[in-house]
Motif scaffolding. Structure first.
Motif, PDB file in Angstrom:
ATOM      1  N   LEU A  56       0.667  -1.325   0.020  1.00 49.88           N
ATOM      2  CA  LEU A  56      -0.268  -0.146  -0.208  1.00 49.88           C
ATOM      3  C   LEU A  56       0.920   1.202   0.109  1.00 49.88           C
ATOM      4  O   LEU A  56       1.736   1.506   0.786  1.00 49.88           O
ATOM      5  N   PRO A  57       0.357   2.341  -0.769  1.00 41.68           N
ATOM      6  CA  PRO A  57       1.233   3.607  -0.774  1.00 41.68           C
ATOM      7  C   PRO A  57       1.161   4.412   0.652  1.00 41.68           C
ATOM      8  O   PRO A  57       0.196   4.079   1.205  1.00 41.68           O
ATOM      9  N   THR A  58       1.978   5.186   0.669  1.00 39.01           N
ATOM     10  CA  THR A  58       1.732   6.032   1.915  1.00 39.01           C
ATOM     11  C   THR A  58       1.723   7.318   1.605  1.00 39.01           C
ATOM     12  O   THR A  58       2.243   7.654   0.576  1.00 39.01           O
ATOM     13  N   GLY A  59       0.764   8.103   2.253  1.00 38.05           N
ATOM     14  CA  GLY A  59       0.438   9.697   1.874  1.00 38.05           C
ATOM     15  C   GLY A  59      -0.056   9.584   0.458  1.00 38.05           C
ATOM     16  O   GLY A  59      -0.972   8.775  -0.008  1.00 38.05           O
ATOM     17  N   ASP A  60       0.301  10.672  -0.389  1.00 37.37           N
ATOM     18  CA  ASP A  60      -0.308  11.113  -1.669  1.00 37.37           C
ATOM     19  C   ASP A  60       0.224  10.393  -2.830  1.00 37.37           C
ATOM     20  O   ASP A  60      -0.069  10.380  -4.032  1.00 37.37           O
ATOM     21  N   HIS A  64       3.561   0.352  -6.426  1.00 40.03           N
ATOM     22  CA  HIS A  64       3.498  -0.792  -7.589  1.00 40.03           C
ATOM     23  C   HIS A  64       2.878  -2.046  -6.996  1.00 40.03           C
ATOM     24  O   HIS A  64       3.711  -2.714  -5.877  1.00 40.03           O
ATOM     25  N   PHE A  65       1.849  -2.739  -7.456  1.00 39.51           N
ATOM     26  CA  PHE A  65       1.506  -4.019  -7.059  1.00 39.51           C
ATOM     27  C   PHE A  65       1.911  -4.765  -8.473  1.00 39.51           C
ATOM     28  O   PHE A  65       1.791  -4.753  -9.480  1.00 39.51           O
ATOM     29  N   SER A 109     -10.788  -0.910 -11.162  1.00 37.13           N
ATOM     30  CA  SER A 109     -10.380   0.525 -11.655  1.00 37.13           C
ATOM     31  C   SER A 109      -8.823   0.684 -11.953  1.00 37.13           C
ATOM     32  O   SER A 109      -8.545   1.763 -12.576  1.00 37.13           O
ATOM     33  N   PHE A 110      -8.175  -0.120 -11.331  1.00 33.41           N
ATOM     34  CA  PHE A 110      -6.521   0.339 -11.399  1.00 33.41           C
ATOM     35  C   PHE A 110      -5.765  -0.854 -11.744  1.00 33.41           C
ATOM     36  O   PHE A 110      -4.664  -0.964 -12.329  1.00 33.41           O
ATOM     37  N   ILE A 119      -1.202   0.994  -7.401  1.00 34.21           N
ATOM     38  CA  ILE A 119      -2.205   1.312  -6.407  1.00 34.21           C
ATOM     39  C   ILE A 119      -2.402   2.547  -6.152  1.00 34.21           C
ATOM     40  O   ILE A 119      -1.449   3.521  -5.869  1.00 34.21           O
ATOM     41  N   PRO A 120      -3.627   3.022  -6.048  1.00 32.67           N
ATOM     42  CA  PRO A 120      -3.756   4.442  -6.082  1.00 32.67           C
ATOM     43  C   PRO A 120      -3.679   5.097  -4.667  1.00 32.67           C
ATOM     44  O   PRO A 120      -3.472   4.134  -3.621  1.00 32.67           O
ATOM     45  N   PRO A 121      -3.331   6.437  -4.486  1.00 29.01           N
ATOM     46  CA  PRO A 121      -2.857   6.949  -3.431  1.00 29.01           C
ATOM     47  C   PRO A 121      -3.866   6.753  -2.179  1.00 29.01           C
ATOM     48  O   PRO A 121      -5.160   6.951  -2.711  1.00 29.01           O
ATOM     49  N   ASN A 122      -3.366   6.913  -1.081  1.00 28.84           N
ATOM     50  CA  ASN A 122      -4.412   6.715  -0.034  1.00 28.84           C
ATOM     51  C   ASN A 122      -5.440   5.545  -0.062  1.00 28.84           C
ATOM     52  O   ASN A 122      -6.419   5.392   0.589  1.00 28.84           O
ATOM     53  N   THR A 123      -5.121   4.217  -0.739  1.00 30.06           N
ATOM     54  CA  THR A 123      -5.745   3.184  -0.731  1.00 30.06           C
ATOM     55  C   THR A 123      -5.706   2.568   0.832  1.00 30.06           C
ATOM     56  O   THR A 123      -4.596   2.417   1.301  1.00 30.06           O
ATOM     57  N   GLU A 124      -7.051   2.063   1.447  1.00 28.67           N
ATOM     58  CA  GLU A 124      -6.931   1.655   2.596  1.00 28.67           C
ATOM     59  C   GLU A 124      -6.647   0.220   2.678  1.00 28.67           C
ATOM     60  O   GLU A 124      -6.889  -0.532   1.794  1.00 28.67           O
ATOM     61  N   LYS A 125      -6.278  -0.179   3.822  1.00 28.49           N
ATOM     62  CA  LYS A 125      -5.694  -1.610   3.752  1.00 28.49           C
ATOM     63  C   LYS A 125      -7.006  -2.541   3.563  1.00 28.49           C
ATOM     64  O   LYS A 125      -8.228  -2.245   4.088  1.00 28.49           O
TER      65      LYS A 125
END
Length: 386
Positions: A56-60, A64-65, A109-110, A119-125
């Motif tokens: 998961l990304p951090t912040g904004d 990469h998955f 969507s991604f 993986i889009p920014p701010n994606t939740e766990k």
């Protein structure tokens, strides 16, 4: 596409990766290959969501998955959606849990089939469902009227209602009909209808299905079950293996894992309110009688509610039934699970293999009780044969 052929097609697609890890969550699915498909797809979703959680990304910023899990998750989603379309109007119609339906839409969507996915920014766990089914049988029966009801046979009776069995000539199968007694007060009738509404809003293979409510007759139709848990255990107590008892117990735990996830406490847990459906190859547990449920902010949870449920904590008589909480629920479930494993209701003489489970689950010191259904499950799974 023919239903059986559709199941076979997707079964062959996953032939090299079939898994029975979650198959016990789908015991109510009568088709063996569909049951294996659900187990395998469940395993894939859990594992791939877990992998995504590590990336998961951090912040904004985005993250990469990897390419291979991206393709595998996309393939799993495509199979799930193809199965939904193929089985939509059949006896095997199913629905995807609401949470996973939303996450599937989000992932589509991604996700990319080549080169990995951003993986889009701010994606939740992602939440991982280890003990709750992702796929459940669809309520495909809609009883518009009761013109086919005849020859009602009384099969059960409680304080508020009678339960009848009848054979429906249109569906060519038996149903049960629960009818409120004529002498009920308006508050009791309101609770009776609320029971139906509560059950109709729950979608789990471990909760009794209800199909239609008749306001004029104060009755509703529900699926027919073979027997309550107490009669089933009494009839089969001499031949049930320890493993079979554990499987029954785990189904009960899964049922209450789902019920508690809906912020509901049953409050009337007993071997008469846990019903058994016997198929040719599997025995399925379903929870019934939601007339005393405790729901947050419900005006039907009364301060003056009488003490009910003969497996309940006797201290509730002093504490007040309106004080019922999850520690009372795990108390009653401890007694139920002890009954399933031993066939006994009395806990006066407990064998060594059950001692920890009983002493904690039924402790008068609430600090020692199982604080939630997950803690109860872990202790139950640690019980060894005597």
């Amino acid at each position: 596409m023919n239903v059986e052929n559709a199941i076979e097609t997707h079964y062959r697609k996953l032939a090299d990766s079939l898994s029975n890890e979650y198959e016990d969550l789908y015991e109510s699915i009568s088709n063996n290959k569909l049951r294996a498909l659900f187990s395998t797809l469940h395993m894939r979703v859990v594992n791939l969501f877990d992998s995504m959680n590590q990336r998961l990304p951090t912040g904004d910023s985005s993250s990469h998955f990897w390419a291979e899990p991206s393709r595998e998750l996309l393939q799993s989603i495509e199979i799930i959606e193809a199965l939904e379309r193929s089985l939509k109007k059949s006896e095997y119609a199913f629905y995807v849990d609401k949470y996973h339906r939303e996450k599937i839409t989000f992932c589509k969507s991604f996700l990319s089939k080549s080169g990995g996915s951003a993986i889009p920014p701010n994606t939740e766990k992602m939440e991982l469902y280890y003990t709750i089914p992702i796929f459940s049988p669809q309520r495909s029966i809609v009883i518009e009227n009761q013109k086919n009801i005849s020859d009602l046979k009384l099969i059960g009776e409680g304080s508020y209602a009678q339960v009848f069995k009848y054979f429906d000539k249109f569906y060519l199968r038996s149903f049960a009909l629960k009818r409120a007694k004529k002498e009920l007060t308006s508050k009791e009738l309101e609770r009776f209808k609320r029971e139906y509404e509560q059950m109709s809003g729950l979608r789990s293979p471990y909760v009794l299905e209800v199909f239609s409510y008749n306001e004029a007759n104060k009755e509703y139709v529900m699926e027919f079950m073979n027997s309550p848990l107490d009669k089933y255990i009494s009839k089969n107590n001499g031949k049930l293996s320890f493993q079979e008892r554990v499987r029954l117990g785990l189904q009960i735990i899964r049922a209450f894992t789902y019920i508690h996830s809906k912020n509901i406490l049953h409050r009337d847990i007993s071997p008469k309110n846990i019903l058994i459906k016997e198929y040719d190859d599997v025995v399925v547990v379903k929870i019934a009688d939601f007339g005393l449920v405790k729901v947050v902010d419900s005006h039907l949870t009364s301060v003056n509610t009488d003490f009910k449920g003969y497996f309940n904590d006797p201290n509730l008589v002093v504490e007040g039934f309106d004080k019922y909480d999850v520690l009372h629920e795990t108390y009653a479930l401890t007694r139920i699970l002890y009954f399933v494993i031993t066939g006994k209701t009395s806990t006066d003489r407990v064998s060594s293999n059950m001692k920890f489970f009983i002493e904690n689950g039924l402790s008068s010191d609430k600090r020692l009780r199982f604080k939630d259904i997950d803690e109860l499950r872990q202790a139950f799974q640690n019980i060894k044969p005597s």
